[in-house]
Design a protein around this motif. Structure first.
Motif, short mmCIF file in Angstrom:
data_model
loop_
_atom_site.label_atom_id
_atom_site.label_comp_id
_atom_site.label_asym_id
_atom_site.label_seq_id
_atom_site.Cartn_x
_atom_site.Cartn_y
_atom_site.Cartn_z
N GLY A 8 9.76 6.60 77.91
CA GLY A 8 10.25 6.25 79.07
C GLY A 8 11.94 6.09 78.81
N ILE A 9 12.59 5.74 79.90
CA ILE A 9 14.03 5.72 79.85
C ILE A 9 14.41 4.69 78.60
N GLY A 10 15.43 4.93 78.04
CA GLY A 10 15.97 4.19 76.88
C GLY A 10 15.20 3.68 75.74
N SER A 11 13.95 4.81 75.68
CA SER A 11 12.91 4.24 74.48
C SER A 11 13.72 4.81 73.35
N GLY A 12 14.42 5.86 73.44
CA GLY A 12 14.98 6.27 72.25
C GLY A 12 14.66 7.72 71.73
N LYS A 13 14.51 8.54 72.95
CA LYS A 13 14.07 10.16 72.87
C LYS A 13 15.31 10.76 72.38
N GLN A 135 13.90 -1.34 76.36
CA GLN A 135 14.28 -0.14 77.38
C GLN A 135 15.27 -0.56 78.17
N LEU A 136 15.12 -1.81 78.86
CA LEU A 136 15.96 -2.26 79.87
C LEU A 136 17.13 -2.64 79.16
N GLU A 137 17.50 -3.31 78.18
CA GLU A 137 18.69 -3.74 77.51
C GLU A 137 19.37 -2.55 77.08
N ARG A 138 18.74 -1.47 76.39
CA ARG A 138 19.52 -0.32 75.81
C ARG A 138 20.07 0.55 76.93
N SER A 139 19.29 0.80 77.79
CA SER A 139 19.33 1.78 78.97
C SER A 139 20.74 1.11 79.89
N THR A 140 20.94 -0.18 80.10
CA THR A 140 21.68 -0.99 80.88
C THR A 140 23.04 -0.66 80.13
N ARG A 141 22.96 -0.98 78.98
CA ARG A 141 24.17 -0.79 78.02
C ARG A 141 24.74 0.52 77.94
N ARG A 142 23.82 1.71 77.82
CA ARG A 142 24.24 3.05 77.64
C ARG A 142 24.94 3.49 78.99
N ASP A 143 24.20 3.46 80.08
CA ASP A 143 24.36 3.82 81.23
C ASP A 143 25.46 2.97 81.95
N LYS A 144 25.83 1.94 81.59
CA LYS A 144 26.42 0.67 82.61
C LYS A 144 25.99 0.64 83.74
N ASN A 145 24.60 0.69 84.01
CA ASN A 145 23.81 0.58 85.25
C ASN A 145 23.55 -0.93 85.23
N SER A 146 23.16 -1.20 86.37
CA SER A 146 22.60 -2.51 86.78
C SER A 146 21.18 -2.74 86.04
N GLN A 147 20.63 -3.85 85.70
CA GLN A 147 19.19 -4.19 85.32
C GLN A 147 18.25 -3.64 86.44
N GLU A 148 18.60 -3.96 87.70
CA GLU A 148 17.86 -3.78 88.95
C GLU A 148 17.63 -2.13 88.87
N LEU A 149 18.64 -1.31 88.76
CA LEU A 149 18.31 -0.01 88.85
C LEU A 149 17.63 0.72 87.92
N ILE A 150 17.88 0.32 86.41
CA ILE A 150 16.89 0.75 85.40
C ILE A 150 15.85 0.15 85.55
N GLN A 151 15.37 -1.13 85.87
CA GLN A 151 13.88 -1.40 86.16
C GLN A 151 13.28 -0.49 87.53
N LYS A 152 14.09 -0.13 88.45
CA LYS A 152 13.41 0.59 89.41
C LYS A 152 13.11 2.08 88.84
N ILE A 153 13.88 2.61 87.85
CA ILE A 153 13.64 3.92 87.19
C ILE A 153 12.19 3.70 86.34
#
Ligand code: ADP
Length: 198
Positions: A8-13, A135-153
């Motif tokens: 999944g997004i931010g899992s570390g692929k 997943q949520l924490e790492r993706s939010t930090r990497r993409d500088k996106n909101s938690q809501e957007l990452i959660q939607k993805i």
């Protein structure tokens, strides 16, 4: 041997793919190959324009990705058509790159394998798995996106259980990057042994 590396997004692929690159492994990105397959000057682009019309191109003669996304979003036939153009071209590109390479095996990083039902393209599926909170924490930090957007993805992707159900191999990425690296090395050893005894 072709391994589909997914998660999944931010899992570390991408992190996992980078660690494999440092070993004697050919690492390819399915998204990149798909973009190349229909880039300017390709036969793939001609096929896309034949079906979607010239209006799908931007001012530079390249595919207008936003417009394409819009067109295929609500139209399943168009989406399947686009996939039927791109998939064989990506398959050929993988084979071409493998033929040029001396690597022991190939890893293809593919964000969506379960979702696109493309398991059959790979000899084995390797899933990078981690807790959703990470997943949520790492993706939010990497993409500088909101938690809501990452959660939607995350919600738009298949569930962890669905992804794990297609896995031949699973690497849990809940610890440090050093731990991930050592698990990749172990997995590389396992794949190398599989090939030796094939
Ligand atoms: P993916 O390609 O699956 O979306 P990435 O490999 O880009 O995920 O990882 C998401 C972010 O989390 C990146 O910034 C990456 O450096 C970081 N990351 C990945 N694994 C770990 C880990 N085990 N510990 C700390 N950070 C990590």
């Amino acid at each position: 041997m072709i391994i589909g590396l997914t998660g999944g997004i931010g899992s570390g692929k991408s992190s996992a793919a980078n660690f494999f690159s440092a070993l004697n492994v050919l690492v390819l990105e399915a998204d990149e190959l798909a973009k190349e397959a229909i880039s300017k000057g390709t036969n793939g682009l001609i096929q896309v324009v034949d079906y979607f019309g010239e209006s799908i191109l931007n001012e530079y003669g390249e595919i207008d990705r936003d417009l394409m996304r819009e067109r295929i979003f609500s139209d399943h036939t168009m989406k399947s058509k686009l996939e039927s153009i791109i998939h064989p071209l990506v398959g050929n590109k993988i084979l071409e790159k493998m033929a040029e390479s001396t690597a022991l095996y190939t890893i293809v990083e593919v964000p969506l394998i379960f979702e696109t039902n493309s398991m059959k393209n790979y000899d084995r599926i390797l899933v990078i798995d981690c807790h959703q909170s990470l997943q949520l924490e790492r993706s939010t930090r990497r993409d500088k996106n909101s938690q809501e957007l990452i959660q939607k993805i995350i919600d738009s992707q298949c569930t962890r259980e669905e992804r794990l159900s297609i896995a031949n191999d699973v690497i849990a990425n809940n610890g440090s990057l050093e731990e991930l690296e050592s698990k990749i090395k172990e997995t590389h050893y396992f794949y190398s042994e599989l090939i030796k005894h094939d």
